[in-house]
Structures are given as structure tokens and as C-alpha cells.
Motif scaffolding. Structure first.
Motif, short mmCIF file in Angstrom:
data_model
loop_
_atom_site.label_atom_id
_atom_site.label_comp_id
_atom_site.label_asym_id
_atom_site.label_seq_id
_atom_site.Cartn_x
_atom_site.Cartn_y
_atom_site.Cartn_z
N VAL A 1 -3.48 5.95 3.13
CA VAL A 1 -2.84 4.67 3.47
C VAL A 1 -2.73 4.36 5.18
O VAL A 1 -2.38 5.46 5.87
CB VAL A 1 -1.41 4.36 2.94
N THR A 2 -3.29 3.13 5.59
CA THR A 2 -3.20 2.79 6.92
C THR A 2 -3.31 1.36 7.00
O THR A 2 -3.60 0.78 5.92
CB THR A 2 -4.51 3.49 7.54
N ASP B 1 0.31 9.13 4.23
CA ASP B 1 0.81 8.00 4.47
C ASP B 1 0.89 7.50 6.14
O ASP B 1 1.68 7.96 6.68
CB ASP B 1 2.28 7.99 3.94
N GLU B 2 -0.11 6.80 6.52
CA GLU B 2 -0.47 6.49 8.08
C GLU B 2 -0.05 7.90 8.81
O GLU B 2 0.67 7.71 9.73
CB GLU B 2 0.67 5.34 8.50
N LYS C 1 0.86 -1.15 0.10
CA LYS C 1 -0.08 0.01 -0.15
C LYS C 1 0.93 1.30 0.02
O LYS C 1 0.71 2.29 -0.79
CB LYS C 1 -1.12 0.09 1.21
N SER C 2 2.03 1.41 0.77
CA SER C 2 2.86 2.51 0.92
C SER C 2 3.60 2.65 -0.62
O SER C 2 4.07 3.56 -0.80
CB SER C 2 3.52 2.25 2.16
N LEU D 1 1.52 4.33 -2.90
CA LEU D 1 1.44 5.83 -2.58
C LEU D 1 2.72 6.43 -3.01
O LEU D 1 2.74 7.42 -3.63
CB LEU D 1 1.23 5.98 -1.12
N ARG D 2 4.03 5.90 -3.06
CA ARG D 2 5.26 6.36 -3.12
C ARG D 2 5.33 6.57 -4.69
O ARG D 2 6.02 7.40 -5.05
CB ARG D 2 6.16 5.69 -2.68
N MET E 1 1.75 15.51 0.09
CA MET E 1 1.90 14.47 0.75
C MET E 1 1.94 14.87 2.28
O MET E 1 2.85 15.58 2.66
CB MET E 1 2.88 13.52 0.40
N LEU F 1 -2.22 13.13 -0.43
CA LEU F 1 -1.68 11.59 -0.12
C LEU F 1 -1.24 11.78 1.13
O LEU F 1 -0.69 12.50 1.90
CB LEU F 1 -0.43 11.27 -1.03
N PHE G 1 2.94 12.38 5.64
CA PHE G 1 3.75 11.53 6.20
C PHE G 1 3.36 11.01 7.51
O PHE G 1 2.64 11.89 8.40
CB PHE G 1 5.03 11.61 6.26
N GLN G 2 3.61 10.13 7.96
CA GLN G 2 3.48 9.37 9.48
C GLN G 2 4.19 10.57 10.54
O GLN G 2 3.65 10.91 11.46
CB GLN G 2 4.20 7.89 9.76
#
Length: 352
Positions: free
Chosen positions: A190-191, A158-159, A42-43, A46-47, A79, A156, A81-82
Motif C-alpha cells: 500500500v502506498t 503498509d507504506e 487502501k490501508s 490491507l488491515r 506485515m 503485506l 508497517f510505516q
């Protein structure tokens, strides 16, 4: 805003192929959540969309434009990010405005845009603070604001909530959902947390081992899982799975009882799935589908989860929380026929 489309997307690292021909179309303004266990791809997907990794094969389209060979800054995406990745020496105002550093907007227009984004995120009174003076949720909002200020075609995520505690995570879910309602920009999120996926998404993309297992609305993937993986991954606690074989009387479970519902299939090895929330205690004078001995009780307030032993197999049922059963007691359980799922035990595919 923009549509996003993946056509036969493949990604390899060395000799290892981690994405195996992903096909998916995301509508303009849609909130799509990719969910799955660690290593599912999944990540990576996204990348590739963000331009942070190179596509091995296939195409990525944003709007009607193939972006495979475009740099990240040319894709008009933002994007989050986490890790917040905000600058500790800068104020909130400067952190949010950092996304406009290469913009040709006038200084007055940039300030107006920062104020607009801060208002949307309820952060106007925090603009002059430093990150050290903010809570975790406020720092995450700064990161979102820095992405928003550019007015991208696609967001986007990402978690972005995985570093927050449970209460703050729930609050931020609501804020992100409200943000999407207010702004309407296409979001791909994304999770690994299926609760986040269920509460946020217009549609969920469930992945495993570099393949898409199912795409659908939260209710579709919950009520009509395409296979055993989706059935057990979506829903907490997971769907009960009991193996058995088809007979003329129904499905004879390895645990002992027979599920008295026939299937129009020649497959003999069948797995029966029933969600814990759909297994209810029944009165002694009513017919029961299953009967088990209580091993563990987990009180959850208004309800309790009960773990039962049925012929050496463990299942979970939901019971009222005020008077949970005692350890070692017997419970008779029933459910509606439409709540019973049947799967091919060999392939894992749904049969109904």
C-alpha cells in the motif's frame, strides 16, 4: 505462497461505509500495489486482510480458505508497517528472530533461518548491532527480515518507505523488488506514491473513495486510463486536461484551438487529455496543435517542464533542458494522435 481474493468486501465504521464491495483476485507470487489518495480505503483493505479490523460484509480468501473469522496469527501473513516497530534494546539478530518466538523450531534451526534471511537482505555483518547503530534503510530491512523469517504465504506492506528520504526511498524500492524476485512470495503493498506503484508493481490497484477505479499493469494504467481520475493520478506531472465541446471539425477547446480528431460519440462536453511528456515543440514551418506563452520553467537537468498559458488555461509541456525557453516567449506544440485522450466531461469516463 498463496493467492488472495476479495469478494464483495464491505467495511463500515459506525454509519459510514468506507469500502463499497471490493472485488479483486491476486495471483500466487504476484506483486500488487494499492495506490490512491488519503482516505481512499487502501490501508483499510490491507488491515482487513491482515485481520486487524473486522469485515462488515463479503469474504477474504487466502489460498482457497475463507479467513474472515481467523485471528491474524492464523492467516500465515506477515506485515511491515510505516513505522519500523523494532526493539531498540535488542540486536538485529534478536529483532529478526523475534518473529520465531512461538515457533516449535529447534534453536539451531532458528539460527539457521535468521542467517538465511540476513544473507538475503545483505545484513550478515549487522546482526550484532543495535537499532541505534543502523541507518533508516537498515532499520527498515530489519523490519522486513522479522516478517520474512516466518516464511509467510503473503507479505503485506503498509507504506513502509514513507518515512525515508528520497534517495533512500529509491534504494529501498530496488531492494524490495529484488527481494520479491528472489523469494517469489505474494506481496500486497500500500502506498500513496504513484512512483512507488509504477516501479514496484506487477499490477496496480487504483482506489478512490472506497471504490476500485482501475486494475492493470503499470503500462496499462498509464497508457489507457479508464477515467480522468486515473489519468491525472498516474504520471508525474499530471496529464493536462482541457475542456471543450464536440463539433463537426473535432473538439473545440474552451482555450480556443480545435483538436482536429473526431470521436464516434454523441457526447457533446468533452475533456481532452495529453501528458506533458507527449507535448513537444514543433518548428515554425510545421503544423501545431497548441500554442502558448511561457509562464514558468522548471529545469530538471536533461529536460525542463514548461508551464504555458493557452487562452487562460494552464498546461505543462516537456522540452530539452539545455536551452529552455525564456519567460513570456511563445511555444508551438504538437503530439501524435494516439497520445490524445478523450473523456466525458460529466462522468469522467474515457471515450477512446
Amino acid at each position: 505462497m498463496a493467492t488472495v481474493e476479495f469478494k464483495g468486501l464491505v467495511k463500515t465504521f459506525g454509519k459510514t461505509e468506507v469500502l463499497h464491495g471490493i472485488d479483486l483476485a491476486v495471483d500466487d507470487g504476484e506483486f500488487v500495489v494499492f495506490v490512491g489518495p488519503s482516505g481512499c480505503g487502501k490501508s483499510t483493505t490491507l488491515r482487513l486482510l491482515a485481520g486487524l479490523d473486522e469485515v462488515t460484509a463479503g469474504e477474504i480468501l487466502i489460498g482457497d480458505k475463507v479467513v474472515n473469522n481467523l485471528e491474524p496469527k492464523e492467516r500465515n501473513i506477515a506485515m511491515v508497517f510505516q513505522n519500523y516497530a523494532i526493539y531498540p534494546h535488542m540486536s538485529v539478530r534478536k529483532n529478526i528472530g523475534f518473529g520465531l518466538r512461538t515457533s516449535k523450531m529447534s534453536k539451531a534451526d532458528k539460527e539457521a533461518r535468521i542467517e538465511q534471511v540476513a544473507t538475503l537482505l545483505s545484513m550478515t555483518d549487522l546482526l550484532d548491532r543495535r537499532p541505534a547503530q543502523l541507518s533508516g534503510g537498515q532499520r527498515q530491512r530489519v523490519a522486513i527480515g522479522r516478517a520474512m523469517v516466518r516464511d509467510p504465504s503473503v507479505f503485506l506492506f503498509d507504506e513502509p518507505l514513507s518515512n525515508l528520504d528520497a534517495q533512500l526511498r529509491a534504494k529501498m524500492r530496488l531492494e524490495i523488488k529484488k527481494l520479491h524476485k528472489d523469494v517469489g512470495t505474494t506481496i500486497i503493498f500500500v502506498t500513496h506514491d504513484q512512483v512507488e506503484a509504477m516501479t514496484l508493481a506487477d499490477r496496480i490497484v487504483i482506489m478512490k473513495d472506497g471504490y476500485i477505479q482501475q486494475v492493470g499493469t503499470p503500462s496499462e494504467v498509464y497508457e489507457n486510463p479508464h477515467n480522468m481520475f486515473v489519468a491525472q493520478f498516474i504520471g508525474a506531472p499530471s496529464m493536462n486536461m482541457l475542456t471543450g465541446r464536440q463539433t463537426s471539425d473535432g473538439v473545440l477547446l474552451d482555450a480556443g484551438p480545435t483538436i482536429p480528431f473526431g470521436l464516434k460519440t454523441d457526447i457533446s462536453k468533452i475533456t481532452v487529455g495529453i501528458r506533458p511528456s507527449e507535448l513537444k515543440p514543433v518548428a515554425d514551418d510545421m503544423p501545431a496543435l497548441l500554442e502558448g506563452t511561457v509562464d514558468i520553467v522548471e529545469p530538471l537537468g536533461s529536460e525542463a517542464l514548461v508551464y504555458l498559458d493557452i487562452g487562460g488555461f494552464e498546461i505543462i509541456a516537456t522540452v530539452p533542458g539545455r536551452r529552455p525557453p525564456n519567460y513570456g516567449s511563445k511555444i508551438r506544440l504538437g503530439t501524435q494522435p494516439e497520445e490524445i485522450h478523450f473523456f466525458d466531461s460529466v462522468t469522467g469516463e474515457a471515450l477512446n
